[in-house]
Design a protein around this motif. Sequence first.
Motif, PDB file in Angstrom:
ATOM      1  N   PHE A  30       5.925   9.566  -8.165  1.00 18.51           N
ATOM      2  CA  PHE A  30       5.552   8.755  -9.333  1.00 18.51           C
ATOM      3  C   PHE A  30       6.793   8.431 -10.171  1.00 18.51           C
ATOM      4  N   ASN A  31       7.646   9.416 -10.406  1.00 20.05           N
ATOM      5  CA  ASN A  31       8.873   9.170 -11.172  1.00 20.05           C
ATOM      6  C   ASN A  31       9.797   8.192 -10.453  1.00 20.05           C
ATOM      7  N   PHE A  32       9.871   8.325  -9.121  1.00 15.53           N
ATOM      8  CA  PHE A  32      10.740   7.421  -8.352  1.00 15.53           C
ATOM      9  C   PHE A  32      10.211   5.992  -8.401  1.00 15.53           C
ATOM     10  N   PHE A  33       8.926   5.815  -8.137  1.00 12.10           N
ATOM     11  CA  PHE A  33       8.350   4.468  -8.150  1.00 12.10           C
ATOM     12  C   PHE A  33       8.392   3.862  -9.558  1.00 12.10           C
ATOM     13  N   LYS A  34       8.261   4.697 -10.569  1.00  9.27           N
ATOM     14  CA  LYS A  34       8.347   4.196 -11.934  1.00  9.27           C
ATOM     15  C   LYS A  34       9.761   3.715 -12.255  1.00  9.27           C
ATOM     16  N   SER A  35      10.770   4.424 -11.743  1.00  5.94           N
ATOM     17  CA  SER A  35      12.159   4.039 -12.010  1.00  5.94           C
ATOM     18  C   SER A  35      12.535   2.731 -11.329  1.00  5.94           C
ATOM     19  N   VAL A  36      11.865   2.400 -10.225  1.00  2.15           N
ATOM     20  CA  VAL A  36      12.173   1.154  -9.509  1.00  2.15           C
ATOM     21  C   VAL A  36      11.079   0.103  -9.718  1.00  2.15           C
ATOM     22  N   ASN A  37      10.223   0.332 -10.718  1.00  3.07           N
ATOM     23  CA  ASN A  37       9.175  -0.639 -11.095  1.00  3.07           C
ATOM     24  C   ASN A  37       8.196  -0.933  -9.956  1.00  3.07           C
ATOM     25  N   LEU A  38       7.765   0.119  -9.265  1.00  2.00           N
ATOM     26  CA  LEU A  38       6.793  -0.058  -8.187  1.00  2.00           C
ATOM     27  C   LEU A  38       5.436   0.568  -8.505  1.00  2.00           C
ATOM     28  N   ILE A  39       5.258   1.033  -9.734  1.00  2.00           N
ATOM     29  CA  ILE A  39       3.939   1.509 -10.136  1.00  2.00           C
ATOM     30  C   ILE A  39       3.008   0.310 -10.275  1.00  2.00           C
ATOM     31  N   ASP A  40       1.786   0.468  -9.797  1.00  2.00           N
ATOM     32  CA  ASP A  40       0.810  -0.616  -9.757  1.00  2.00           C
ATOM     33  C   ASP A  40       1.310  -1.759  -8.878  1.00  2.00           C
ATOM     34  N   ASN A  41       1.938  -1.375  -7.777  1.00  2.00           N
ATOM     35  CA  ASN A  41       2.471  -2.336  -6.816  1.00  2.00           C
ATOM     36  C   ASN A  41       2.060  -1.884  -5.413  1.00  2.00           C
ATOM     37  N   PRO A  42       1.540  -2.785  -4.566  1.00  2.00           N
ATOM     38  CA  PRO A  42       1.109  -2.376  -3.216  1.00  2.00           C
ATOM     39  C   PRO A  42       2.212  -1.746  -2.374  1.00  2.00           C
ATOM     40  N   ILE A  43       3.465  -2.073  -2.660  1.00  2.00           N
ATOM     41  CA  ILE A  43       4.577  -1.529  -1.861  1.00  2.00           C
ATOM     42  C   ILE A  43       4.628  -0.007  -1.973  1.00  2.00           C
ATOM     43  N   SER A  44       4.311   0.538  -3.149  1.00  2.00           N
ATOM     44  CA  SER A  44       4.343   1.991  -3.320  1.00  2.00           C
ATOM     45  C   SER A  44       3.319   2.677  -2.417  1.00  2.00           C
ATOM     46  N   ILE A  45       2.146   2.087  -2.268  1.00  2.00           N
ATOM     47  CA  ILE A  45       1.113   2.667  -1.400  1.00  2.00           C
ATOM     48  C   ILE A  45       1.526   2.568   0.061  1.00  2.00           C
ATOM     49  N   ILE A  46       2.035   1.421   0.455  1.00  2.00           N
ATOM     50  CA  ILE A  46       2.427   1.223   1.852  1.00  2.00           C
ATOM     51  C   ILE A  46       3.566   2.159   2.224  1.00  2.00           C
ATOM     52  N   LEU A  47       4.569   2.291   1.371  1.00  2.00           N
ATOM     53  CA  LEU A  47       5.683   3.195   1.649  1.00  2.00           C
ATOM     54  C   LEU A  47       5.209   4.645   1.752  1.00  2.00           C
ATOM     55  N   SER A  48       4.294   5.041   0.896  1.00  2.00           N
ATOM     56  CA  SER A  48       3.775   6.412   0.933  1.00  2.00           C
ATOM     57  C   SER A  48       3.006   6.676   2.217  1.00  2.00           C
ATOM     58  N   TYR A  49       2.167   5.718   2.624  1.00  2.00           N
ATOM     59  CA  TYR A  49       1.398   5.883   3.856  1.00  2.00           C
ATOM     60  C   TYR A  49       2.323   5.983   5.067  1.00  2.00           C
ATOM     61  N   VAL A  50       3.303   5.112   5.138  1.00  2.00           N
ATOM     62  CA  VAL A  50       4.225   5.113   6.280  1.00  2.00           C
ATOM     63  C   VAL A  50       5.000   6.417   6.331  1.00  2.00           C
ATOM     64  N   ALA A  51       5.497   6.872   5.187  1.00  2.00           N
ATOM     65  CA  ALA A  51       6.307   8.094   5.157  1.00  2.00           C
ATOM     66  C   ALA A  51       5.506   9.316   5.591  1.00  2.00           C
ATOM     67  N   PHE A  52       4.269   9.430   5.149  1.00  2.00           N
ATOM     68  CA  PHE A  52       3.488  10.618   5.469  1.00  2.00           C
ATOM     69  C   PHE A  52       2.840  10.544   6.850  1.00  2.00           C
ATOM     70  N   ASN A  53       2.738   9.360   7.438  1.00  2.00           N
ATOM     71  CA  ASN A  53       2.153   9.245   8.774  1.00  2.00           C
ATOM     72  C   ASN A  53       3.196   9.257   9.889  1.00  2.00           C
ATOM     73  N   LEU A  54       4.453   9.034   9.555  1.00  2.00           N
ATOM     74  CA  LEU A  54       5.491   9.023  10.585  1.00  2.00           C
ATOM     75  C   LEU A  54       5.607  10.346  11.350  1.00  2.00           C
ATOM     76  N   PRO A  55       5.636  11.508  10.691  1.00  2.00           N
ATOM     77  CA  PRO A  55       5.815  12.760  11.458  1.00  2.00           C
ATOM     78  C   PRO A  55       4.741  12.991  12.510  1.00  2.00           C
ATOM     79  N   ILE A  56       3.455  12.863  12.151  1.00  5.62           N
ATOM     80  CA  ILE A  56       2.391  13.109  13.122  1.00  5.62           C
ATOM     81  C   ILE A  56       2.409  12.068  14.229  1.00  5.62           C
TER      82      ILE A  56
END
Length: 298
Positions: free
Chosen positions: A148-174
């Motif tokens: 949340f702090n990272f996305f807030k610093s780069v103005n990605l809060i309330d932005n679809p990119i933050s959700i997509i990046l989070s999904y990709v990052a957490f699904n890559l290992p499995i």
Amino acid sequence: MTKVEYETQKNTTLPPSQKTSKTLSTRIGFGILYLILSVIAIIQVYPLVWLFLFSLKTNQEVFGMSPFSLPQDPQWGNYVKAWTKGNIDVYFFNSVLYTVVSVVLTVILASFVTFAITRMYWKLSGVVLGLFMAGYMIPLHSTLIPLFNFFKSVNLIDNPISIILSYVAFNLPITIMILSGFYRSLPREVEEAAVMDGCSIHTIFFRITLPMTVPVLSTTVIINMIYNWNEFVFVNTFMSSDKWKTITVGVNNFVGQYLTDWGAIGATLMISIIPVLIAYFILSDKIVEGIAAGSVKG
């Protein structure tokens, strides 16, 4: 004489009474097996049937009747109410957008990484694989405040990119873990022959290796799709406006301070289940094929 020939000869020399008893016991065994499987199937399917009947009830029927009872007057208007007044049409589109984009990016990036780790020779391949597997052990909730702090610093809060990046990052290992087991079972002779024919590394990956991994890719697609479609925490944390929320968060629209529309909630949940069921039925054969192929060392 082989074992098969011995068993065949043994069966042909059995008396008629023993053949009949053996056939009868086989039928009884299959009958018990089918009965057990039918009970398991009913147990698995019943929650979906119950949710469908629940979505057609009024609040009075939900609390005043047995949970196993049928709706007296099916309220099909609950689906219309969920789709229009509950803003579910917007949430549904957002869920499809996040899920499709995240799944495509995850599968493509995981395929690149897995190919580089398992098919190329470089010193840090094991270290890189270990880093991805370490990411699989990080609890999701422990990353909410830093993200949340990272996305807030780069103005990605309330932005679809933050959700997509989070999904990709957490699904890559499995996804990498599933693909790596399958990639290691692929024969290298095909790729070696392609090298002898003068194919580049890009041609080998896109025209030879990637098509051979379609079964296991289908498995990873459905796994990622189920996770992304049902995810709640990231959307509820990073999205503040209704125009970017998903259908899992949109259920809260029918929960009021003094009244909760349970029929509309059931209709919303039923709508959210349909895409996952459709995707599973379409990819079910490939999923089974991918699991079976990945469990056998080639």
